[in-house]
Write a protein that holds these residues in place. Structure first.
Motif, PDB file in Angstrom:
ATOM      1  N   ARG A  18      -4.448  50.327  41.149  1.00 50.84           N
ATOM      2  CA  ARG A  18      -3.633  50.078  42.301  1.00 50.84           C
ATOM      3  C   ARG A  18      -3.828  51.132  43.353  1.00 50.84           C
ATOM      4  N   TRP A  19      -5.205  51.552  43.375  1.00 52.64           N
ATOM      5  CA  TRP A  19      -5.437  52.738  44.243  1.00 52.64           C
ATOM      6  C   TRP A  19      -5.133  52.172  45.837  1.00 52.64           C
ATOM      7  N   GLY A  20      -5.626  50.931  46.112  1.00 56.32           N
ATOM      8  CA  GLY A  20      -5.573  50.621  47.528  1.00 56.32           C
ATOM      9  C   GLY A  20      -4.050  50.463  47.916  1.00 56.32           C
ATOM     10  N   GLU A  21      -3.289  49.928  47.191  1.00 53.45           N
ATOM     11  CA  GLU A  21      -1.619  49.928  47.270  1.00 53.45           C
ATOM     12  C   GLU A  21      -1.119  51.377  47.486  1.00 53.45           C
ATOM     13  N   ILE A  22      -1.579  52.197  46.493  1.00 53.66           N
ATOM     14  CA  ILE A  22      -1.069  53.499  46.714  1.00 53.66           C
ATOM     15  C   ILE A  22      -1.336  54.219  47.969  1.00 53.66           C
ATOM     16  N   GLN A  23      -2.538  53.862  48.331  1.00 51.31           N
ATOM     17  CA  GLN A  23      -3.037  54.436  49.482  1.00 51.31           C
ATOM     18  C   GLN A  23      -2.153  53.925  50.759  1.00 51.31           C
ATOM     19  N   ALA A  24      -1.937  52.716  50.803  1.00 50.57           N
ATOM     20  CA  ALA A  24      -1.377  52.151  51.921  1.00 50.57           C
ATOM     21  C   ALA A  24       0.222  52.514  51.976  1.00 50.57           C
ATOM     22  N   GLU A  25       1.150  52.955  50.665  1.00 53.01           N
ATOM     23  CA  GLU A  25       2.219  53.301  50.671  1.00 53.01           C
ATOM     24  C   GLU A  25       2.157  54.798  51.309  1.00 53.01           C
ATOM     25  N   HIS A  26       1.179  55.373  50.656  1.00 55.73           N
ATOM     26  CA  HIS A  26       1.344  56.898  50.984  1.00 55.73           C
ATOM     27  C   HIS A  26       1.400  57.050  52.640  1.00 55.73           C
TER      28      HIS A  26
ATOM     29  N   ARG B  21       2.210  55.086  54.862  1.00 59.26           N
ATOM     30  CA  ARG B  21       3.587  54.669  55.295  1.00 59.26           C
ATOM     31  C   ARG B  21       4.373  55.967  55.275  1.00 59.26           C
ATOM     32  N   LEU B  22       4.592  56.283  54.332  1.00 56.41           N
ATOM     33  CA  LEU B  22       5.575  57.397  54.011  1.00 56.41           C
ATOM     34  C   LEU B  22       5.079  58.726  54.768  1.00 56.41           C
ATOM     35  N   ALA B  23       3.800  58.879  54.945  1.00 56.37           N
ATOM     36  CA  ALA B  23       3.508  60.304  55.620  1.00 56.37           C
ATOM     37  C   ALA B  23       3.698  60.193  57.127  1.00 56.37           C
ATOM     38  N   HIS B  24       3.813  58.859  57.475  1.00 60.89           N
ATOM     39  CA  HIS B  24       4.128  58.701  58.944  1.00 60.89           C
ATOM     40  C   HIS B  24       5.271  58.043  59.143  1.00 60.89           C
ATOM     41  N   VAL B  25       6.377  58.278  58.376  1.00 57.89           N
ATOM     42  CA  VAL B  25       7.768  57.232  58.537  1.00 57.89           C
ATOM     43  C   VAL B  25       8.524  57.714  59.633  1.00 57.89           C
ATOM     44  N   THR B  26       8.365  59.076  60.111  1.00 56.72           N
ATOM     45  CA  THR B  26       9.093  59.675  61.249  1.00 56.72           C
ATOM     46  C   THR B  26       8.510  59.097  62.645  1.00 56.72           C
ATOM     47  N   THR B  27       7.431  58.972  62.663  1.00 62.42           N
ATOM     48  CA  THR B  27       6.740  58.330  63.944  1.00 62.42           C
ATOM     49  C   THR B  27       6.930  56.831  63.898  1.00 62.42           C
ATOM     50  N   LEU B  28       7.046  56.175  62.609  1.00 59.82           N
ATOM     51  CA  LEU B  28       7.260  54.728  62.851  1.00 59.82           C
ATOM     52  C   LEU B  28       8.652  54.363  63.112  1.00 59.82           C
ATOM     53  N   ILE B  29       9.755  55.082  62.581  1.00 62.71           N
ATOM     54  CA  ILE B  29      11.096  55.057  63.176  1.00 62.71           C
ATOM     55  C   ILE B  29      11.258  55.327  64.471  1.00 62.71           C
ATOM     56  N   GLU B  30      10.914  56.427  64.822  1.00 61.83           N
ATOM     57  CA  GLU B  30      10.823  56.679  66.383  1.00 61.83           C
ATOM     58  C   GLU B  30      10.295  55.649  67.361  1.00 61.83           C
ATOM     59  N   GLY B  31       9.071  55.262  67.130  1.00 61.22           N
ATOM     60  CA  GLY B  31       8.627  54.039  67.682  1.00 61.22           C
ATOM     61  C   GLY B  31       9.180  52.777  67.671  1.00 61.22           C
ATOM     62  N   SER B  32       9.835  52.612  66.312  1.00 57.20           N
ATOM     63  CA  SER B  32      10.587  51.282  66.428  1.00 57.20           C
ATOM     64  C   SER B  32      11.777  51.198  67.321  1.00 57.20           C
ATOM     65  N   HIS B  33      12.690  52.384  67.209  1.00 59.10           N
ATOM     66  CA  HIS B  33      13.661  52.312  68.027  1.00 59.10           C
ATOM     67  C   HIS B  33      13.369  52.401  69.425  1.00 59.10           C
ATOM     68  N   ALA B  34      12.415  53.139  70.061  1.00 56.76           N
ATOM     69  CA  ALA B  34      11.883  53.242  71.388  1.00 56.76           C
ATOM     70  C   ALA B  34      11.663  51.603  71.704  1.00 56.76           C
ATOM     71  N   LEU B  35      10.900  50.823  70.772  1.00 59.12           N
ATOM     72  CA  LEU B  35      10.732  49.550  71.175  1.00 59.12           C
ATOM     73  C   LEU B  35      11.889  48.661  71.533  1.00 59.12           C
ATOM     74  N   ILE B  36      12.724  48.855  70.551  1.00 64.65           N
ATOM     75  CA  ILE B  36      13.997  48.171  70.312  1.00 64.65           C
ATOM     76  C   ILE B  36      14.882  48.483  71.841  1.00 64.65           C
ATOM     77  N   ASP B  37      14.829  49.618  71.922  1.00 69.55           N
ATOM     78  CA  ASP B  37      15.572  50.122  73.332  1.00 69.55           C
ATOM     79  C   ASP B  37      14.761  49.903  74.551  1.00 69.55           C
ATOM     80  N   GLY B  38      13.510  49.853  74.646  1.00 76.35           N
ATOM     81  CA  GLY B  38      12.923  49.095  75.913  1.00 76.35           C
ATOM     82  C   GLY B  38      12.915  47.528  76.091  1.00 76.35           C
ATOM     83  N   LEU B  39      12.946  47.041  74.954  1.00 76.21           N
ATOM     84  CA  LEU B  39      12.979  45.514  75.159  1.00 76.21           C
ATOM     85  C   LEU B  39      14.676  44.931  74.914  1.00 76.21           C
TER      86      LEU B  39
END
Length: 551
Positions: A207-215, A217-235
Motif C-alpha cells: 500500500r505504499w502508493g496509498e500511504i503516500q497519498a494519505e500522508h 493530504r494530512l501534511a497539508h490539511v491546514t492549507t486545504l481547509i483554508e483554501g476550501s473555506h476561501a473558495l466557498i466564501d468567494g463563490l
C-alpha cells in the motif's frame, strides 16, 4: 522415397535436375569430378548448416530442392499437420536457398521453415552413411549408439541419461547440505530475521502508493481547509460572492427578456451556470467537512513511511519494491529449510537412484537381447562379404559404478578369420575389412530403421575383386526393400544398380562445371568399361562391362 533433386548454383554445379527410381541407384565418375556434391547438396536440403562459400562463383544464391514420395509414412504426415505445413497425400518438397553472404532460408512445401524443422522431417526420410563411418565405429560410444539403435532403445537410453542427471543432482544437494551445513545455518538465521522484519510491515508493503497519498493530504490539511473555506466564501457566502453577483445579473436579464424574448437562450445558459455553481459549492462543503486535523494519524504515517524508507535503503531497493524483495527472501529461505532436512534429502536421493536403476536395468535387458541378434546378423553378412569364418561378438561389460549411459559398457569384438580370437575392431580388422564390417552393420541397422531411403558415400573404399562383387550383391539385395543410393568407384558395385548416374566435369570460360546425368544402357557399358580399364577402353573391356551388366 526420394523422387527428384534440383540443384542450382551449388559449388561446381550450374543446374541439375535428377529423377530417382526405387531400388539401387549408383553414382560414379572420375576422381575429382564431384561425386559427393549430390550428397552434400541433399544434406543441405535436409537441414545441414551452410556457408556462403557453397554458392557457385558469379551467382548470387544457391538453391537445392528435394522432392519425396511420403506414401506409407503416416508419422511424417502427422508431423506435417502438427507443424502447420500444407501437404497433399503423397508429396513433400524440402527446399533450401543460400545467398553468397551465407544467409539461408528453408521451406517445407513452399512454407517458410526452420533448419530444425528440416532435420525433423529428414529423420523420417533417409539416412546418410558417410565414407568415414567405419572410422566412427571404432569409438566405444558409437558402438553403444549402434546397439541402442538396433534395439530400438534410443528413447530409453535418453531416459537413462536424464535419470542419471537427476540422481546426481539429488546426491549433490545432499552432499552440499552435509558439507556446508554451518554456512547454510548462518544464512538461514539471517534470512529469518530479514523476513520477520519485512513481514512486520504487514499490508503496508503493498500500500505504499496509498500511504503516500494519505500522508500528503494530512501534511497539508491546514492549507486545504483554508483554501476550501476561501473558495466557498468567494463563490457563495461573501459580500462579493459570485452567486450574489450572478443573481443580480440574472434579474437584469429577466427585465431585458421581457422586452426581447430572443434572449431566452442566454437566460437558459445563465440558469445552467447558476446550477453548476451551486453544485460546486455543495461539493466544496462536503470536501471541507471531511478534512480534519489529525496529528496522531499523521505521526503514524510518518513512522510507517520512515520504516519503509529505512528498509528500502538497507536492501538497496525502492519502497515499492519491498514486497517483491520479501517474496525472493521467502523463496530462498524455503530452499534452505528444505536443504537442511537431511532425511528428506537422503530420501530424494534414494528415490532418484531407484528410478535410475529401474531404467538402466531395462535398458541393459534390451541391449543384451539385441546384442545376440545383431552379432548373428552381422556375422552372416560378413561371410557374404568375403569374410568367411569371421564373426562379430558384442560384449556387455558391467561398469564399476553407474554411468549416464547405463550399467554396462558396449564393446564390438571381431575375428576376421576362423580360429582367431575376437579382439577390438581397431586392432584386429584391416582398413578394407573394417569397411566391410561397417557396411554389414549399416545394412543390419537399415533392417530396423523406419526410413525408406539409404545413402552410402564411398563406404566400399579399400576393397576390390570378389569382395567388391559381394558388396555389390549385398547393396542390390538391400535395394529390394529400400531405396539405396551409392557413390562408388567399383565397377562390380556400379553394375548392380537399377539406375546409374554419372558425374563429369568440364571447363568453359574459366569456370569448371560438374554435371550429373542419368545413363542409358549404352552409356552404362562405356562407364563400366572406363571403371574397369581406366583411360584406355578396348573392345575387351567393353565386352567385360556388358557381361557384368548382364550378370
Amino acid at each position: 522415397m526420394l523422387t527428384h533433386l534440383s540443384i542450382r548454383n551449388y559449388l561446381l554445379v550450374d543446374s541439375v535436375e535428377l529423377d530417382f527410381a526405387p531400388g539401387l541407384t549408383v553414382l560414379t565418375g572420375e576422381t575429382g569430378a564431384g561425386k559427393s556434391i549430390l550428397v552434400d547438396a541433399l544434406a543441405l536440403a535436409l537441414g545441414d548448416r551452410a556457408e556462403g562459400g557453397v554458392v557457385r562463383q558469379g551467382a548470387s544464391r544457391a538453391e537445392i530442392a528435394a522432392e519425396f514420395s511420403i506414401t506409407g509414412l503416416p508419422q511424417l504426415k502427422h508431423w506435417l499437420d502438427a507443424a502447420g505445413f500444407s501437404a497433399d497425400d503423397d508429396g513433400l518438397i524440402l527446399r533450401r536457398v543460400i545467398d553468397a553472404g551465407g544467409r539461408s532460408r528453408a521451406f517445407v512445401n513452399g512454407s517458410a521453415a526452420t533448419l530444425a524443422q528440416l532435420k525433423e522431417a529428414a529423420e523420417h526420410l533417409l539416412d546418410i552413411h558417410g565414407q568415414h563411418a567405419h572410422h566412427a565405429l571404432l569409438r566405444p560410444h558409437t558402438q553403444r549408439e549402434v546397439l541402442d539403435a538396433y534395439a530400438g532403445a534410443q528413447a530409453l537410453a535418453a531416459d537413462v541419461g536424464a535419470a542419471w542427471q537427476a540422481w546426481q543432482a539429488a546426491r549433490q544437494r545432499r552432499l552440499d547440505a552435509e558439507t556446508h551445513g554451518q554456512a547454510r545455518r548462518i544464512e538461514r538465521e539471517g534470512l529469518t530475521l530479514t523476513v520477520e522484519e519485512l513481514r512486520a510491515l504487514g499490508d503496508d508493503l503493498a500500500r505504499w502508493g496509498e500511504i503516500q497519498a494519505e500522508h500528503g493530504r494530512l501534511a497539508h490539511v491546514t492549507t486545504l481547509i483554508e483554501g476550501s473555506h476561501a473558495l466557498i466564501d468567494g463563490l457563495d457566502e461573501g459580500e462579493a460572492a459570485v452567486s450574489n453577483r450572478l443573481a443580480e445579473l440574472r434579474a437584469r436579464l429577466e427585465a431585458m427578456q421581457a422586452l426581447d424574448d430572443s434572449l431566452k437562450d442566454v437566460s437558459t445558459l445563465i440558469d445552467a451556470a447558476s446550477a453548476d455553481l451551486a453544485e460546486a459549492v455543495h461539493a466544496l462543503r462536503r470536501y471541507a467537512g471531511r478534512l480534519n486535523l489529525d496529528p496522531e494519524r499523521l505521526a503514524e504515517l510518518d513512522r510507517r513511511m520512515g520504516d519503509m524508507h529505512r528498509l528500502a535503503r538497507k536492501h538497496r531497493v525502492s519502497p515499492e519494491m519491498l514486497a517483491e524483495c520479501l517474496a525472493g527472501y521467502e523463496t530462498r529461505l524455503a530452499e534452505l529449510l528444505a536443504d537442511d532436512d537431511l532425511d528428506a534429502l537422503q530420501a530424494a536421493e534414494e528415490a532418484a537412484y531407484t528410478q535410475y536403476q529401474a531404467a538402466a536395468q531395462l535398458l541393459g535387458a534390451k541391449r543384451r537381447e539385441a546384442a545376440a541378434k545383431l552379432a548373428e546378423q552381422v556375422t552372416a553378412a560378413m561371410r557374404e562379404l568375403a569374410l568367411a569364418g569371421g564373426h562379430l561378438e558384442i560384449r556387455l561389460q558391467p561398469v564399476t559404478e553407474p554411468r549416464a549411459h547405463g550399467l554396462e559398457e558396449v564393446n564390438f569384438l571381431v575375428a576376421s578369420h576362423p580360429g582367431l580370437p575376437a579382439g577390438p575392431l581397431g586392432k584386429v580388422a584391416s582398413g578394407g575389412e573394417l569397411s566391410r564390417i561397417s557396411l554389414a552393420i549399416q545394412t543390419a541397422l537399415s533392417g530396423v530403421a523406419g526410413v525408406p531411403t539409404l545413402i552410402f558415400d564411398e563406404v566400399d573404399v579399400g576393397i576390390g575383386g570378389s569382395v567388391a562383387e559381394a558388396v555389390g550383391r549385398r547393396l542390390a539385395k538391400l535395394g529390394e526393400t529400400r531405396q539405396v543410393l551409392v557413390i562408388t568407384h567399383l565397377p562390380q558395385v556400379a553394375a548392380r544398380g537399377a539406375q546409374h548416374l554419372r558425374v563429369s566435369k568440364q571447363a568453359s570460360g574459366g569456370l569448371v562445371t560438374s554435371n550429373i546425368e542419368a545413363l542409358d544402357a549404352a552409356a552404362r557399358v562405356e562407364e563400366i568399361a572406363r571403371m574397369l580399364g581406366g583411360m584406355k577402353i578396348t573392345a575387351t573391356t567393353r565386352q567385360h562391362a556388358a557381361e557384368m551388366l548382364a550378370g
